[in-house]
Scaffold this motif. Structure first.
Motif: not given
Length: 180
Positions: A97-103, A129-133
């Motif tokens: 959950x430390x990756x929350x900002x990234x996603x 956020x939306x993924x690259x796809x």
């Protein structure tokens, strides 16, 4: 002549081995499986917030959806409810959950959707956020410590204004068009 038969046998044997390997990969690894997550009960209320601020409330009364106590367009309300009720998980992207900002799943960026039935919370969905796809987005379900990649651009489904969902009053022109 004997050399040609040997080549054919080696070639056919190679094809047979590759075919067996392919069949084994399909049977053991399978195709990428989409996991669909449903709520256990019928949803009768949806609260959508972002950054602690209220976006909208949907409530079902007498088989009709109301948005902020105004009649809601049935198709728009059902789209929101169905998107919360049935989430197609494509994969788990993080167990941290430390990756929350990234996603895009921090409290400031995520859209929080709380679905209830009879006052009991059935699901809390955090949409990042939306993924690259583009046709996929990052989500968190309830209080799980996982970040998932989900099918669909759910953020655009939930980030709507009351005016976009509120049933529009019928004008004389639209009533005449329906009669024809």
């Amino acid at each position: 002549m004997k050399n040609i038969y040997t080549r054919k046998i080696v070639l056919l044997s190679s094809i047979a081995v590759l075919l067996v390997i392919y069949i084994l990969q399909i049977s053991f690894l399978g195709r990428s499986k989409v996991k669909t997550v449903y709520t256990n009960e019928e949803i009768d209320s949806v609260e959508i917030t972002k950054n602690g601020g209220h976006i909208l409330s949907l409530k079902k009364e007498n088989e009709k959806w109301l948005v902020e106590n105004f009649p809601a367009m049935e198709n728009r309300a059902n789209r929101i409810v169905n998107s919360v009720n049935e989430i197609k998980i494509l994969s788990t992207v993080s167990y941290d959950l430390s990756d929350l900002e990234r996603y895009g799943l921090t409290d400031e960026n995520a859209v929080k959707v709380v679905a209830s039935s009879g006052g009991k919370i059935l699901r809390t969905l955090y949409v990042g956020k939306d993924s690259v796809a583009g046709s996929q987005c990052y989500v968190r379900l309830d209080d799980e410590k996982k970040i998932y990649l989900a099918q669909g651009s759910l953020k655009s489904t939930f980030e709507v204004s009351v005016d976009e969902i509120k049933e529009k009053p019928k004008t004389e022109n639209s009533q005449e068009a329906e009669a024809e």
